[in-house]
Design an enzyme around this catalytic site. Structure first.
Site, PDB file in Angstrom:
ATOM      1  CE1 TYR B 308      -4.418   1.339   0.807  1.00 22.34           C
ATOM      2  CE2 TYR B 308      -3.080   3.038   1.632  1.00 22.34           C
ATOM      3  CZ  TYR B 308      -4.170   2.523   1.276  1.00 22.34           C
ATOM      4  OH  TYR B 308      -5.451   3.603   1.322  1.00 22.34           O
ATOM      5  CE1 TYR B 359      -5.294   5.646  -1.697  1.00 25.99           C
ATOM      6  CE2 TYR B 359      -7.272   7.227  -2.014  1.00 25.99           C
ATOM      7  CZ  TYR B 359      -6.160   6.539  -1.030  1.00 25.99           C
ATOM      8  OH  TYR B 359      -7.018   6.505   0.103  1.00 25.99           O
TER       9      TYR B 359
END
Lengths: 140, 405
Positions: B308, B359
Site C-alpha cells: 500500500y 489510487y
C-alpha cells in the site's frame, strides 16, 4: 508570534477527561494527567490508564521543557483557510519523565531550516480566543 | 512449524481462492462523473463476475472495508437473490487486503459461498488530503468533526494524512539515516512499472531531477511522494478452494490474511503517541508475523509484494516490517535496486501502485496480486508463486493478504 495555525480552523471541544488540560492551558499552565494507581502519565487525557486500566488521575504540573521528537514543515494548504499562514511547522514534543507523553503544536518564531529532531524546546501559549488556548513551542 | 499444525482445524489457510477480479477504468479525480460511486462498484463487480465465469445470481456475500458503500442500494439495484453475509472491517484504507480475509472467513465458517470485496471511490469534492481539517470549512468536505482527541493534533496545522505521515518519515530519516533519494527511488521505480500499463493514469517516466524539482507539500515529502487522487472501482470475488477449481480462471489460493495491529499503534497518525519502538514504522509488524505464520512462509518465499503506497516512505517501512530487510535498512534496500521489476530481489508494486497507476484505496494491489499468481500480469514476475498485498499504514486495523498458486 509567527507560525501560528489560523484561529479559524481551531475549535476546542473538551470532554470530561480533557477539560482540566484546557482549563489549565487557558491559564498558561501545562498539566499532565497521572494515574493515581500506578503513576503512569498519559496524553492526550483518556478515560483509562494504558498500563493498569485504572481510571482516576491527578493533574501534575509540568515545566513544559521537552525534546523535539519529530516535525513537518507544512508548505501546501489543503484548505484555503491556512494558505496565508504557510509555512507552518508542526512539532511533536516529548515531555521528559512522563513515560513518553507527547504534545503536538506549532513551533513558533523560528525558521524552518533551524528545526532539528532532538533539539530542546520550551512550551509557550497561543491564546486562540477567550477561554481557548493551545500549546506552542519555541526552540530552547 | 506451520500454524495449521499449531492451531489444528482453526485456520483458513488454503481453504478459499480468488476466482475473479474486475475493475472500471481508472479516472483522475472527478472525471468519472456523472456515474455514481455505487454505479462504478456495480460495474466492477459485473466485470469480476465475468472474469470468474459467475453471475450476480451466484453472489451471496459482501466483505467490505472503509466507508461509503451502500449495501442495501447495491443489492437492490443488482437484484442479488440472497445476501447471507454482509460485513465491514472497521477502520479505513487499512482494511483493503484484509477485506479478502473477511470474505474467506465468511466462506470457511459456512455463512456464505461466493463473497465480493469491493472498493469504489469518487474524489470529486471529497479530497482525502483534508481528511482531518475542520468539517464545513471550504475544501473540507470529507473530514471529521472536531473531537476531544483531535483537539490535541489539529491546532498544530496537521490536517491531512500526508502531512501526518511526513512526521513519521522525518523520524525514520533521523533514526536510520534514510534519505529523500530513497523516497525518490520508490516513486521512480513505481512509475517505471506504471508506464508499461495502459490502465495507468501516469504515463511518462519520472526522473530524479523532476522529483527534486517538485514542490514540497509537507517536508520531507514532495508532490511525487504522494499518491494520486482518483475515481474508480475494483471488485474481487472469493469462493471455496473446491469451487474455484471448477471455474473459468486458474484458482488463486488465499494462504493467509491478517488484520489488526498492536493496541498502542492505535489511532497512529492522528494521535502521534505510538511507542518509540515502532513510531517510525508501518504499524504492520504484528499482522506481518501472523500472516507469515498462517501461510507457513517467510519473507524469503514472497515473489512479488504489492505494498500500500499512499506515501513513498511507508513502502520503505513496510519492507522492513515484512522482513524483506532489517528494521531501519529500508532506504538503503530500495536504493540498491531491490524493489525494481524485473531485476530486484523483491519486485514491488508491479502495477504502478497508488502512486502511478491509480489510487482505489489499495484494491488495485489485490487485483495485481491475483494477476501475478495467474501469470497474466503486464509486468509479470517470472514464475511468481507467492504474492503479498497489504492495506494501510493507517490507524488500526492494518491488513494483508498472501496469495499463492
Amino acid at each position: 508570534m509567527k507560525g501560528l495555525t489560523p484561529e479559524s480552523v481551531i475549535n476546542l471541544t473538551p470532554n470530561v477527561w480533557t477539560e482540566p488540560f484546557w482549563a489549565a492551558a487557558a491559564e498558561h499552565r501545562l498539566v499532565v494527567p497521572r494515574c493515581t494507581s500506578c503513576g503512569t502519565h498519559r496524553m492526550p487525557p483518556t478515560p483509562f490508564c494504558w498500563r493498569c486500566r485504572h481510571q482516576d488521575v491527578e493533574w501534575e504540573e509540568h515545566d513544559g521543557r521537552g525534546t523535539l521528537y519529530s516535525f513537518t514543515v507544512v508548505r501546501h494548504a489543503v484548505i484555503p483557510d491556512v494558505r496565508d499562514a504557510l509555512p507552518l511547522i508542526a512539532g511533536i514534543v516529548e515531555l521528559p519523565n512522563t513515560e513518553g507523553c507527547r504534545l503536538v503544536g506549532n513551533i513558533v518564531d523560528c525558521e524552518p531550516e533551524a528545526v532539528r529532531i532532538g533539539l530542546g524546546v520550551t512550551t509557550d501559549w497561543y491564546d486562540v480566543r477567550e477561554g481557548e488556548t493551545v500549546p506552542v513551542f519555541r526552540l530552547a | 512449524m506451520s500454524p495449521s499444525n499449531s492451531t489444528g482445524e482453526l485456520t483458513m489457510k488454503d481453504k478459499t481462492a480468488i476466482a475473479g477480479v474486475g475493475s472500471t477504468p481508472y479516472y483522475k479525480r472527478g472525471e468519472s462523473m456523472p456515474q455514481m460511486p455505487m454505479e462504478l462498484a456495480a460495474k466492477a463487480l459485473l466485470a469480476a463476475c465475468d472474469d470468474a465465469g459467475l453471475t450476480i445470481d451466484d453472489i451471496d456475500g459482501l466483505a467490505l472495508y472503509s466507508m461509503g458503500f451502500d449495501t442495501s442500494l447495491f443489492a437492490q439495484w443488482l437484484n442479488i437473490p440472497e445476501l447471507r453475509f454482509t460485513a465491514l472491517l472497521s477502520g479505513g484504507g487499512g482494511g483493503a487486503a484484509g477485506s479478502v480475509g473477511l470474505a474467506a472467513a465468511a466462506i470457511v465458517s459456512g455463512q456464505a459461498t461466493c463473497v465480493a470485496s469491493i472498493m469504489t471511490l469518487q474524489q470529486a469534492a471529497s479530497r482525502f488530503g483534508a481528511s482531518f481539517a475542520p468539517r464545513g470549512k471550504p475544501g473540507a468536505v470529507y473530514s471529521a468533526p472536531p473531537s476531544p482527541e483531535g483537539n490535541f493534533i489539529q491546532p498544530s496545522g496537521l490536517m491531512g494524512p500526508g502531512q501526518m505521515f511526513a512526521v513519521l518519515a522525518q523520524r525514520h530519516m533521523y533514526q536510520y539515516g534514510t534519505q529523500r533519494e530513497h523516497f525518490a527511488e520508490v516513486a521512480i521505480s513505481t512509475r517505471a512499472n506504471a508506464i508499461r500499463r495502459n490502465t495507468s493514469l501516469m504515463k511518462e517516466p519520472l526522473t530524479l531531477d523532476q522529483y527534486f524539482d517538485a514542490r514540497m507539500i509537507s517536508e520531507p515529502l514532495c508532490l511525487f511522494d504522494f499518491c494520486l487522487e482518483c475515481d474508480g472501482a475494483v471488485a474481487v470475488i472469493t469462493v471455496s478452494a473446491a469451487r474455484a477449481k471448477d471455474l473459468k480462471q486458474k484458482p488463486v489460493y488465499v494462504a493467509a490474511s491478517a488484520n489488526g495491529g498492536a493496541g498502542r499503534w492505535g489511532q497512529a497518525i492522528t494521535w502521534m503517541g505510538m511507542p518509540d519502538e515502532y513510531f517510525a514504522s508501518s504499524g504492520h509488524r504484528t499482522v506481518a508475523q501472523r500472516a507469515y505464520e498462517m501461510a507457513g512462509i517467510t519473507a524469503a518465499d514472497v515473489d512479488v509484494a504489492l505494498l500500500y503506497d499512499h506515501f513513498t516512505p511507508m513502502v520503505i517501512m513496510q519492507l522492513e516490517d515484512y522482513g524483506f530487510c532489517p528494521i531501519g535498512e529500508g532506504g538503503r534496500f530500495v536504493a540498491d535496486g531491490n524493489i525494481r521489476w524485473p531485476s530486484g530481489s523483491i519486485p514491488v508494486n508491479t502495477h504502478g501502485g497508488n502512486l502511478s497507476e491509480a489510487y482505489i484505496i489499495g484494491m488495485t494491489h489485490v487485483k495485481e496480486a491475483v494477476e501475478q499468481i495467474r501469470g497474466t500480469a503486464v509486468n509479470q514476475v517470472e514464475g511468481a508463486e507467492v504474492a503479498l498485498a497489504t492495506g494501510g499504514p493507517a490507524s488500526i486495523p492494518v491488513s494483508n493478504l498472501i496469495l499463492h498458486s
